[in-house]
Design an enzyme around this catalytic site. Structure first.
Site, PDB file in Angstrom:
ATOM      1  CG  ASN A 151      -0.266  -0.345   2.489  1.00 37.89           C
ATOM      2  OD1 ASN A 151       0.310  -1.424   2.618  1.00 37.89           O
ATOM      3  ND2 ASN A 151      -0.308   0.549   3.448  1.00 37.89           N
ATOM      4  CD  GLN A 179      -3.603   0.040  -1.562  1.00 40.67           C
ATOM      5  OE1 GLN A 179      -3.826   0.604  -2.635  1.00 40.67           O
ATOM      6  NE2 GLN A 179      -3.916   0.589  -0.417  1.00 40.67           N
ATOM      7  CB  SER A 199     -10.713  -3.086   1.127  1.00 45.00           C
ATOM      8  OG  SER A 199     -11.380  -1.983   1.683  1.00 45.00           O
ATOM      9  CB  THR A 237     -29.140  -7.722   8.723  1.00 45.31           C
ATOM     10  OG1 THR A 237     -29.917  -8.411   9.695  1.00 45.31           O
ATOM     11  CG2 THR A 237     -30.026  -7.304   7.558  1.00 45.31           C
ATOM     12  CB  CYS A 324      -3.836   2.928   7.565  1.00 49.82           C
ATOM     13  SG  CYS A 324      -4.375   2.375   5.976  1.00 49.82           S
TER      14      CYS A 324
END
Ligand code: PLP
Length: 384
Positions: A151, A179, A199, A237, A324
């Site tokens: 990343n 990534q 992601s 859910t 991050c």
């Protein structure tokens, strides 16, 4: 504003937004409900799973929706460890120094459960050599976890070869492909990984959505137990809108991939060319095999964080190290693992182009860097 930090997160693509709208509004139903209107939500989740699977050469039942990369990485590492604790499997996990903290921290915390966590060294450009892995696996190992693309630097690892080595030595193989998914071609018929993390917000989908690929036959204990959703592996859910948005984004990115790779890499090349023309002294921290459009560079005798803030004032957004970890001013663990000399390490920035960026964006960044980066032997006019 010039946004050049797509590796931190990417804008929601219009296709994803359109796909999500009905499920944020009139189609609010629980996909598990049995009455007629809920069927559309159920079908949408099923179709999203099929779309995601087809984009990476997987089977739909091998895709489990998650909340994103951190969850997928934690689940893969801790889940495999939990499964091993029930039997005679070795309590040893091998990874490498430039992994994301979403892999490194779970490996560290497993030490309290009696696991050995081994972090292998990488080359100056962040590549784990297959020979280094082979040597490390002379001791029986449960799991090898090596990311597909870094990343911070964009460096690509030889994951196919590494996964084959892991299997030959009886270890499972996980790859953090957060990534890489949606940016470079990935086909699970070719990559022999047992587990792969993705992601959505890194490829134009919404934040808070992702998936874990679990190869058929790999026994990973459930992450969450409850209502039995996600094939009993992750109860709760479903976030229908996020799942549908992720699938739409991945479909779009996969369809446009060849064109986007070319475009982003061209902008990266243009930026390097313009910085060289200005006589700036820097090193490139990515390997020759890297993510298209991601450039991690270190300027000699400079301060990466100062560069970031000066660029920010000029309306240009880049990152100094990993976003991050953006609250930290320290040299990142990735740059440290790559043994970059101190006089360069502090002057590190990451530029990550997206499909909407233009040549003008690259030119303006180079021009701005030319005025911001002051090196003893450098003059902003371009003459050294
Ligand atoms: N792994 C890598 C390589 C990443 O770049 C990131 C995010 O920056 C993550 C994991 C965590 O992903 P998420 O933000 O979806 O939790």
């Amino acid at each position: 504003m010039i946004y050049l930090d797509h590796a931190a997160t990417s804008p929601l693509c219009p296709e994803a937004l359109e796909a999500m709208k009905p499920f944020l509004n009139e189609n609010f139903y629980n996909p598990s409900s049995l009455y007629t209107p809920a069927r559309a939500a159920r079908t949408a989740v099923k179709e999203a799973r099929e779309t995601v699977a087809s984009c990476i050469g997987a089977q739909p039942e091998e895709i489990v929706f998650t909340s994103g990369g951190t969850e997928g990485d934690n689940w893969a590492v801790k889940g495999m460890a939990l499964a091993a604790m029930a039997g005679p499997s070795p309590r040893r996990i091998v990874t490498q120094g430039t992994e994301h903290h979403a892999v490194l921290r779970p490996c560290d915390s497993l030490k309290a459960q009696g696991f050995e966590s081994v972090r292998l060294p990488v080359s100056r450009k962040g590549v784990l050599s297959p020979d280094t892995l082979k040597q490390a696996l002379k001791t029986r190992t449960l799991l090898v976890s090596v990311m597909t693309a870094n990343n911070e630097t964009g460096t690509l690892q030889p994951v196919c070869e590494l996964a084959e080595i892991a299997h030959a030595e009886g270890a499972f193989f996980h790859t953090d492909a957060v990534q890489a998914v949606g940016h470079i071609p990935l086909n699970m018929n070719i990559i022999p990984a047992d587990l792969l993390t993705a992601s959505a917000h890194k490829f134009g989908g919404p934040r808070g959505a992702g998936f874990l690929y679990i190869r058929r036959g790999v026994k990973l204990p459930p992450l969450l137990e409850g209502g039995g959703q996600e094939m009993g592996l992750r109860a709760g859910t479903e976030n229908t809108a996020a799942i549908v948005g992720m699938a739409a984004a991945l479909k779009k990115r996969t369809g446009d991939m060849a064109e986007e790779m070319f475009h982003k890499e061209r902008l990266r090349g243009l930026l390097i060319d313009r910085l060289l023309r200005r006589g700036l002294e820097f090193v490139i921290n990515s390997d020759d095999k890297h993510l298209p459009g991601l450039l991690n560079i270190s300027f000699r005798d400079a301060d990466g964080e100062m560069i970031l803030h000066r660029l920010d004032l000029m309306g240009i957004q880049v990152s100094a190290g990993a976003a991050c970890n953006s609250m930290s001013t320290e040299i990142s663990h990735v740059i440290r693992a790559q043994n970059l000399p101190e006089k360069y390490a502090k002057g590190t920035i990451r530029v990550s182009f997206g499909p909407e960026n233009t040549e003008d964006d690259a030119e303006r960044l180079a021009e701005a860097l030319g005025t911001i980066v002051v090196q003893p032997h450098h003059c902003a006019c371009g003459k050294s």
